[in-house]
Write a protein that holds these residues in place. Structure first.
Motif, PDB file in Angstrom:
ATOM      1  N   SER A  38      34.552  39.131  36.621  1.00 21.67           N
ATOM      2  CA  SER A  38      36.109  38.781  35.909  1.00 21.67           C
ATOM      3  C   SER A  38      36.501  40.035  35.474  1.00 21.67           C
ATOM      4  O   SER A  38      36.018  40.895  34.689  1.00 21.67           O
ATOM      5  CB  SER A  38      35.619  37.895  34.625  1.00 21.67           C
ATOM      6  OG  SER A  38      35.267  36.566  34.983  1.00 21.67           O
ATOM      7  N   LEU A  39      37.565  40.389  36.316  1.00 20.37           N
ATOM      8  CA  LEU A  39      38.234  41.630  36.014  1.00 20.37           C
ATOM      9  C   LEU A  39      38.893  41.501  34.571  1.00 20.37           C
ATOM     10  O   LEU A  39      39.454  40.659  34.081  1.00 20.37           O
ATOM     11  CB  LEU A  39      39.476  41.786  37.040  1.00 20.37           C
ATOM     12  CG  LEU A  39      39.049  42.195  38.460  1.00 20.37           C
ATOM     13  CD1 LEU A  39      40.376  42.171  39.350  1.00 20.37           C
ATOM     14  CD2 LEU A  39      38.104  43.483  38.617  1.00 20.37           C
ATOM     15  N   SER A  40      38.911  42.694  34.117  1.00 23.91           N
ATOM     16  CA  SER A  40      39.404  43.049  32.696  1.00 23.91           C
ATOM     17  C   SER A  40      40.857  42.893  32.714  1.00 23.91           C
ATOM     18  O   SER A  40      41.473  43.801  34.083  1.00 23.91           O
ATOM     19  CB  SER A  40      38.879  44.397  32.064  1.00 23.91           C
ATOM     20  OG  SER A  40      39.496  44.687  30.927  1.00 23.91           O
ATOM     21  N   PRO A  41      41.684  42.655  31.932  1.00 25.11           N
ATOM     22  CA  PRO A  41      43.018  42.526  31.858  1.00 25.11           C
ATOM     23  C   PRO A  41      43.464  44.061  31.983  1.00 25.11           C
ATOM     24  O   PRO A  41      44.849  44.131  32.281  1.00 25.11           O
ATOM     25  CB  PRO A  41      43.385  41.907  30.634  1.00 25.11           C
ATOM     26  CG  PRO A  41      42.303  41.028  30.258  1.00 25.11           C
ATOM     27  CD  PRO A  41      41.131  41.677  30.764  1.00 25.11           C
ATOM     28  N   GLU A  42      42.688  45.020  31.753  1.00 23.20           N
ATOM     29  CA  GLU A  42      43.268  46.453  31.558  1.00 23.20           C
ATOM     30  C   GLU A  42      43.037  47.093  32.825  1.00 23.20           C
ATOM     31  O   GLU A  42      43.476  47.977  32.901  1.00 23.20           O
ATOM     32  CB  GLU A  42      42.360  47.177  30.469  1.00 23.20           C
ATOM     33  CG  GLU A  42      42.479  46.703  29.058  1.00 23.20           C
ATOM     34  CD  GLU A  42      41.453  47.358  28.043  1.00 23.20           C
ATOM     35  OE1 GLU A  42      40.891  48.294  28.454  1.00 23.20           O
ATOM     36  OE2 GLU A  42      41.683  46.931  26.800  1.00 23.20           O
ATOM     37  N   THR A  43      42.670  46.433  33.841  1.00 23.54           N
ATOM     38  CA  THR A  43      42.548  46.941  35.132  1.00 23.54           C
ATOM     39  C   THR A  43      43.923  47.350  35.662  1.00 23.54           C
ATOM     40  O   THR A  43      44.797  46.562  35.787  1.00 23.54           O
ATOM     41  CB  THR A  43      41.789  45.859  35.971  1.00 23.54           C
ATOM     42  OG1 THR A  43      40.465  45.740  35.846  1.00 23.54           O
ATOM     43  CG2 THR A  43      41.690  46.617  37.471  1.00 23.54           C
ATOM     44  N   PRO A  44      44.043  48.572  36.248  1.00 23.91           N
ATOM     45  CA  PRO A  44      45.287  49.107  36.642  1.00 23.91           C
ATOM     46  C   PRO A  44      45.789  48.281  37.933  1.00 23.91           C
ATOM     47  O   PRO A  44      44.724  47.467  38.657  1.00 23.91           O
ATOM     48  CB  PRO A  44      45.128  50.474  37.097  1.00 23.91           C
ATOM     49  CG  PRO A  44      43.937  50.939  36.180  1.00 23.91           C
ATOM     50  CD  PRO A  44      43.080  49.595  36.403  1.00 23.91           C
ATOM     51  N   GLY A  45      46.926  47.973  38.575  1.00 21.38           N
ATOM     52  CA  GLY A  45      47.436  47.234  39.552  1.00 21.38           C
ATOM     53  C   GLY A  45      47.785  48.007  40.685  1.00 21.38           C
ATOM     54  O   GLY A  45      48.456  47.332  41.485  1.00 21.38           O
ATOM     55  N   ALA A  46      47.505  49.331  40.717  1.00 20.61           N
ATOM     56  CA  ALA A  46      48.006  50.155  42.041  1.00 20.61           C
ATOM     57  C   ALA A  46      47.189  50.048  42.940  1.00 20.61           C
ATOM     58  O   ALA A  46      46.105  49.252  42.854  1.00 20.61           O
ATOM     59  CB  ALA A  46      47.844  51.621  41.601  1.00 20.61           C
ATOM     60  N   ARG A  47      47.408  50.320  44.315  1.00 22.82           N
ATOM     61  CA  ARG A  47      46.595  50.000  45.595  1.00 22.82           C
ATOM     62  C   ARG A  47      45.517  50.954  45.585  1.00 22.82           C
ATOM     63  O   ARG A  47      45.245  52.095  45.114  1.00 22.82           O
ATOM     64  CB  ARG A  47      47.355  50.513  46.743  1.00 22.82           C
ATOM     65  CG  ARG A  47      46.895  50.249  47.968  1.00 22.82           C
ATOM     66  CD  ARG A  47      47.483  50.593  49.231  1.00 22.82           C
ATOM     67  NE  ARG A  47      46.909  50.295  50.151  1.00 22.82           N
ATOM     68  CZ  ARG A  47      47.393  50.746  51.683  1.00 22.82           C
ATOM     69  NH1 ARG A  47      48.660  51.138  51.701  1.00 22.82           N
ATOM     70  NH2 ARG A  47      46.972  50.286  52.609  1.00 22.82           N
TER      71      ARG A  47
END
Length: 749
Positions: free
Chosen positions: A127-136
Motif C-alpha cells: 500500500s503506497l504511502s500518501p506521501e509518495t511523490p508523483g513524478a515519473r
C-alpha cells in the motif's frame, strides 16, 4: 543469452525478453494470447502490454515435441510488473505492529511473502504511502502488513519481495527484463531497523509460589540484558525467571535493555510491571463453552488460596464471577466458578484477595470453544428411532460425543426421569406430563476424580421436542403358554374349570355349554406393553354351518394392565354339536403400536374352536315315506310298493364334528301299499308290517335337528302284522328301496 529456467512457475516482466524453459524442453501447443514462442518452441517471450500483468496462463511443457502427447507436464506463466528495487537503508520492521515499511522504485502493488503455518507462504500487497511523490519513476514509500511472529534478527529474515502481479509460490522462477533468472537472495527483505513495542503484556503476572516463576516473553532474541527491582531475575530459555520477592511485595519492575539494531518507541530500557502471584490457579475442566449462561469452569487452587477460598473474589476482565461450589479431593482444593455467558475466544481469569486493596493473587488464561448443539436419539429395544418419550417403560437415550467430556441427560421433575446403568442412559416420561418435552443435557469433564466428574460445566437443550405418551407394544397373546394373557375356560362335570387349548378343536359336553367363557387377563399384561387394541370375534354355528347371528360377537376393545381380568361368556349354543370359534386379533395400526407395520392384517393372534357334543353313537326316530319299494315275498307276495308310510328307529355312529354315519341299523313299523298295489299274481299287497334291517341315509336339510330331512336307501326284513288273507302271500318278505325321511328325535351317547 537467456538463462535456463528450472521451476514450473515462470514469472516474467511485461516487455521483457524471452526466457528459456531449460533442459531443451519445449512448449506443447500454441502459446497463450500475447505470449510469443522463440528458439523453436524452447523460449517464451512475455506480453508487452500492462493489461497482461497478473494473468495466470496454463502451459504444458515436455522434453520434446514428440513427448507432448504422453509425457507433458503442467506449468504456469505469469506476466509481472517491473522488478521492484528497495533502498536497503530504508527497510524497517515493526514487529509488534505487524508491518514493514521501505522506500524504493516499482513498489506499487509489489508483494512480500513469508512462511506461515505448516510452512505455507503468506503474502501481502504493498500500500503506497500518501506521501509518495508523483513524478515519473519516483521513490515510493510502501507499507506491507506481515506476521507479528517474524524474527527480530535481521539476518534471519524470511521475507521475500515479489514484483506486481506475481503468483507467489515456493517453486516460482523469477526473470528480469533480459530473460535472466533473478537470484532469490537478491529479493530478500532485510530490515535495517527493527522496532518492538514491549516484551511483556500490560497485565503480566507471574506465580512465584514455588520460590520462583517463569514468564514467557516476546522477542527474547531482542533482549541484551534484564534486571528486576525488588528481586532478581534473568533470561532462561526464552523465558524470564523471577525469584520470589519478600512477603508483602505484590509487584516487581523488569527493565529490558534491547540488543543492537533493535529500537523501541521510547529511548532507553523497556520497563514492564509484573504482578506477583503467590498461589497457583490451574483450570482442570478443559475449555469452557462460550455463548452459554450456564458455562462453568473448575480451577485447582494452591498455597494460601486453597486455605482461604472465601477470601477470594474472581473476575473475568471487570466482571465478577461467582463461586458456585468448593470441593476438596485428596487434600487439594477446587473451586467451581460460574462464568456466565462468555463471547470472547480467550479470557483471563483473575483471583483477588479481599481486604488487601484488591491485590491480584492468581491469574489463569482460558481459551473458550463454541458450544455444541446436541441431538439425541431414543430407542426402545427392538424399535430404534422412537420419536416420543414413553411414560410406561424406559427408553434408551443415545447421546452425541463431545470432545473433552461427556453429555449427561438431566432429569426434569414432572416431565421425565433419568436412570444410568453400565454407561447406558435410560429415560421415562412422567405419566401426568402434558404437551411436549425438551431434553436438558449437562456437559461433564471426564478424567477427573469424583465428585469433580459430576459437576455440570454447561447445560444444553435438545432442539427436538418430543411428546410424552404411552408406548404400545403388541402383547404376546399367542406365545404366553404358561401364564396365558387370554384363555377360554369351561367347567367339567364336577364344576372344575379347565383351559381349552388354542388351535385344535376341542369337544365339550353339551351339558357344560353355559360354563364356557373367554378370559382376558389384564393383570398379566405388563404396563410396559401399554394399551392393546384387539378385535374379539365369537362365532356360533350350527352343525350344518349355519351362523347363529344372534349369538355371535364382533367387538373391538382396548386392554390395559389392571387388577382384575375381563370375562366374555359364550352364549347361544342351542343344539348338540354347535361349533364355536373364538378369535383374538391385534388391530393392524402402525400409528398405535411399536412395530405395527409387522403385524399381519386380519390374522388372529389366538383362535379356539369348540364342539359342544361328546357322544359317538346316536339313536333317533324318524318318519319315512318310501315311494319306490319292492317286496320280495314269493310269487304271490312280490311286487312294487308305490306309496308307504311308517316310523323308524335308527342307530348309527357320530364323528367328532357331530355328523352321523351314512350307514345305520333300522327297525320300525311300516304301512305298505297305501295305494292298493297287487302282486305279480294279482294278490293285494296292502298290509302293516314290522321291519328290521340296514339303511343308507344322507341328510339334505337341518341335519341332526328335529326337522331333519334326508334321502335314504333301505334293505329290510319284514314280518307282516296284518294281511289281506290272500292265499299265497307269505307273512315274511325282504323289502328294498328308497325313501324320504323327516325328523330326527333322539339322543347321542
Amino acid at each position: 543469452m537467456a538463462r535456463t529456467a528450472r521451476a514450473e512457475v515462470f514469472l516474467a516482466p511485461v516487455g521483457g525478453r524471452a526466457f528459456v524453459f531449460g533442459d531443451s524442453r519445449v512448449l506443447c501447443g500454441a502459446p497463450p494470447p500475447g505470449w510469443t514462442l522463440e528458439a523453436g518452441g524452447r523460449a517464451l517471450r512475455p506480453p508487452s502490454v500492462r493489461e497482461a500483468i497478473g494473468k495466470v496462463e496454463e502451459l504444458t511443457i515436455a522434453a520434446s515435441a514428440a513427448q507432448c502427447a504422453n509425457a507433458g507436464r503442467p506449468a504456469r506463466a505469469v506476466a509481472t510488473g517491473k522488478l521492484p528495487v528497495l533502498e536497503r537503508s530504508s527497510v524497517s520492521l515493526y514487529v509488534d505492529e505487524g508491518r514493514i515499511e521501505a522506500d524504493g522504485t516499482n513498489l506499487d502493488k509489489s508483494l512480500v511473502s513469508w512462511p506461515g503455518e505448516s510452512n505455507r507462504l503468506e503474502s501481502d500487497t504493498c500500500s503506497l504511502s500518501p506521501e509518495t511523490p508523483g513524478a515519473r519513476n519516483p521513490t515510493e514509500h510502501c507499507i506491507w502488513s506481515v506476521s507479528r511472529t517474524l524474527p527480530v534478527d535481521p539476518a534471519a529474515s524470511p521475507v521475500r519481495l515479489w514484483p506486481r502481479g506475481s503468483l507467489v509460490a515456493p517453486d516460482a522462477m523469477l526473470f528480469d527484463e533480459h530473460g535472466r533468472v533473478v537470484a532469490p537472495a537478491s529479493m530478500s527483505v532485510t530490515p535495517k531497523k527493527v522496532q518492538i513495542a514491549s516484551f511483556l503484556p500490560a497485565d503480566a503476572a507471574i506465580d512465584v509460589s514455588a520460590g520462583f516463576g517463569l514468564l514467557p516473553i516476546a522477542h527474547p532474541d531482542a533482549v541484551a540484558d534484564v534486571e528486576c527491582r525488588g528481586t532478581t531475575c534473568r533470561l532462561e530459555g526464552g523465558q524470564l525467571r523471577v525469584k520470589a520477592p519478600p512477603e508483602g511485595v505484590s509487584q516487581v519492575e523488569a527493565r529490558f535493555t534491547v540488543a543492537p539494531g533493535v529500537v523501541t518507541k521510547k529511548p532507553g530500557p523497556v520497563v514492564s510491571k509484573i504482578a506477583i502471584l503467590r498461589c497457583p490457579m490451574e483450570p482442570v475442566s478443559g475449555e469452557p463453552f462460550r455463548g452459554l449462561s450456564s458455562a462453568r469452569v473448575i480451577v485447582k487452587l494452591g498455597a494460601s488460596c486453597a486455605r482461604d477460598v472465601d477470601a477470594l473474589r474472581f473476575y473475568t476482565g471487570t466482571r465478577s464471577v461467582d463461586v458456585s461450589d468448593k470441593i476438596s479431593v485428596h487434600d487439594e482444593t477446587y473451586a467451581v466458578l460460574s462464568l456466565g455467558s462468555v463471547d470472547a475466544s480467550h479470557i483471563t481469569l483473575t483471583a483477588v484477595r479481599t481486604g488487601s486493596e484488591g491485590a491480584v493473587v492468581a491469574i489463569a488464561n482460558l481459551t473458550t470453544r463454541i458450544a455444541p448443539s446436541p441431538r439425541s436419539v431414543l430407542e426402545i429395544p427392538g424399535y430404534p428411532g422412537v420419536d416420543f418419550v414413553p411414560y410406561n417403560r424406559e427408553a434408551i437415550v443415545h447421546l452425541p460425543r463431545v470432545e473433552g467430556g461427556e453429555l449427561v441427560l438431566l432429569p426434569v421433575e414432572g416431565v421425565y426421569s433419568v436412570r444410568r446403568e453400565n454407561n447406558v442412559t435410560y429415560v421415562q416420561g412422567d405419566r401426568n406430563a402434558a404437551g411436549l418435552a425438551t431434553f436438558m443435557f449437562a456437559f461433564r469433564a471426564t478424567g477427573l476424580p469424583k465428585p469433580l466428574s459430576e459437576v455440570n460445566l454447561a447445560t444444553f437443550l435438545d432442539p427436538l421436542q418430543r411428546r410424552v405418551r404411552e408406548a404400545n407394544e403388541p402383547a404376546p397373546f399367542g406365545t404366553s403358554t404358561r401364564t396365558p394373557l387370554a384363555e377360554v375356560l369351561c367347567n367339567d362335570a364336577d364344576g372344575k374349570p379347565f383351559a381349552v387349548p388354542p388351535g385344535d378343536r376341542t369337544s365339550i359336553s353339551f351339558r357344560q355349554r353355559s360354563s364356557c367363557r373367554l378370559v382376558l387377563h389384564r393383570e398379566r399384561i405388563s404396563e410396559r406393553l401399554g394399551a392393546q387394541r384387539i378385535h374379539v370375534e365369537i362365532e356360533v354355528r350350527q352343525l350344518d354351518g349355519t351362523l347363529r347371528s344372534e349369538a355371535s360377537v364382533n367387538e373391538r376393545m382396548v386392554l390395559r394392565h389392571g387388577t382384575e381380568p375381563r370375562l366374555a361368556w359364550i352364549k347361544g349354543v342351542l343344539a348338540e354339536y354347535d361349533n364355536v370359534v373364538v378369535r383374538l386379533t391385534h388391530e393392524n395400526d402402525e400409528n398405535h403400536y411399536l412395530g405395527g407395520e409387522g403385524l399381519l392384517s386380519g390374522a388372529p393372534s389366538l383362535q379356539w374352536s369348540l364342539i359342544f357334543g361328546t357322544g359317538r353313537v346316536r339313536l333317533y326316530a324318524t318318519s319315512a315315506i318310501p315311494t319306490g319299494l319292492y317286496r320280495f315275498g314269493g310269487g304271490a307276495g312280490s311286487g312294487a310298493l308305490a306309496l308307504n308310510f311308517g316310523v323308524l328307529s335308527r342307530l348309527t355312529w357320530v364323528n367328532r364334528d357331530g355328523k352321523e354315519g351314512v350307514l345305520g341299523l333300522e327297525a320300525g313299523i311300516m304301512a305298505f301299499g297305501l295305494t292298493g298295489p297287487v302282486s305279480t299274481s294279482g294278490e293285494s299287497l296292502t298290509q302293516v308290517g314290522a321291519v328290521l334291517g340296514a339303511g343308507l341315509s344322507i341328510p339334505i336339510a337341518n341335519a341332526s335337528q328335529a326337522t331333519q330331512a334326508a334321502i335314504n336307501l333301505h334293505g329290510w326284513l319284514e314280518q307282516a302284522i296284518t294281511t289281506t288273507g290272500a292265499a299265497g302271500v307269505a307273512p315274511r318278505a325282504f323289502i328294498f328301496g328308497p325313501s324320504i325321511s323327516i325328523g330326527n328325535v333322539g339322543g347321542t351317547f
